[in-house]
Design a protein around this motif. Structure first.
Motif, PDB file in Angstrom:
ATOM      1  N   CYS A   8      42.605  29.191 -11.231  1.00  0.00           N
ATOM      2  CA  CYS A   8      43.410  29.512 -10.053  1.00  0.00           C
ATOM      3  C   CYS A   8      44.458  28.419  -9.848  1.00  0.00           C
ATOM      4  CB  CYS A   8      42.506  29.623  -8.830  1.00  0.00           C
ATOM      5  SG  CYS A   8      43.417  29.877  -7.296  1.00  0.00           S
ATOM      6  N   CYS A  11      43.816  26.680  -6.080  1.00  0.00           N
ATOM      7  CA  CYS A  11      42.670  25.808  -5.750  1.00  0.00           C
ATOM      8  C   CYS A  11      41.966  25.231  -6.974  1.00  0.00           C
ATOM      9  CB  CYS A  11      41.664  26.557  -4.876  1.00  0.00           C
ATOM     10  SG  CYS A  11      40.634  27.732  -5.766  1.00  0.00           S
ATOM     11  N   CYS A  22      41.367  35.269  -6.413  1.00  0.00           N
ATOM     12  CA  CYS A  22      40.419  34.166  -6.470  1.00  0.00           C
ATOM     13  C   CYS A  22      39.385  34.319  -5.360  1.00  0.00           C
ATOM     14  CB  CYS A  22      41.163  32.840  -6.304  1.00  0.00           C
ATOM     15  SG  CYS A  22      40.057  31.429  -6.199  1.00  0.00           S
ATOM     16  N   SER A  24      37.499  32.136  -4.184  1.00  0.00           N
ATOM     17  CA  SER A  24      37.431  30.923  -3.382  1.00  0.00           C
ATOM     18  C   SER A  24      38.544  30.829  -2.352  1.00  0.00           C
ATOM     19  CB  SER A  24      37.496  29.688  -4.295  1.00  0.00           C
ATOM     20  OG  SER A  24      36.395  29.673  -5.173  1.00  0.00           O
ATOM     21  N   CYS A  25      39.778  31.172  -2.736  1.00  0.00           N
ATOM     22  CA  CYS A  25      40.907  30.952  -1.828  1.00  0.00           C
ATOM     23  C   CYS A  25      41.792  32.185  -1.654  1.00  0.00           C
ATOM     24  CB  CYS A  25      41.754  29.776  -2.318  1.00  0.00           C
ATOM     25  SG  CYS A  25      42.786  30.177  -3.745  1.00  0.00           S
TER      26      CYS A  25
HETATM   27 ZN   LIG Z   1      41.666  29.773  -5.728  1.00  0.00          ZN
END
Ligand SMILES: [Zn+2]
Length: 100
Positions: A8, A11, A22, A24-25
């Motif tokens: 990514c 992040c 992603c 996560s983000c």
């Molecule tokens: Zn990310």
């Protein structure tokens, strides 16, 4: 072919296989990273039987790539856990691991 892990851009989280977003983000820009090698975490043998033919044996391993993500790869033969392997994609788009 090289095994490519997607990193990514926002992040830095790394995934295989590729994702649209992603987890996560929420980012959607990716930078491919080549995972050339890894370490076998665990391997197993799968036996296929088709009719009267001889059993067809496939060795599979979970491999922690040098880029981080864990992948399932085929092996030519059984190897001990923690064996270092080279990783690549074969002609049929399967991940193949070869002991170093
Ligand atoms: Zn990310």
């Amino acid at each position: 072919m090289n095994l490519e892990i997607m990193r990514c851009t926002r992040c830095g989280s790394k995934f295989f296989p590729a994702r649209y977003f992603c987890p996560s983000c929420g980012g959607d820009e990716w930078t491919p990273r080549v995972a050339e090698s890894g370490t076998v975490l665990e391997s197993t043998v799968v036996r296929h039987r088709a009719g009267e033919q001889q059993a067809h044996v496939v060795h599979l391993a979970t491999v922690q790539t040098n880029e981080g993500p864990i992948v399932i790869a085929r092996l030519d033969a059984a190897v001990p856990d923690r064996t270092s392997v080279l990783l690549e994609i074969d002609d049929t788009h399967r991940i193949v691991a070869r002991a170093l």
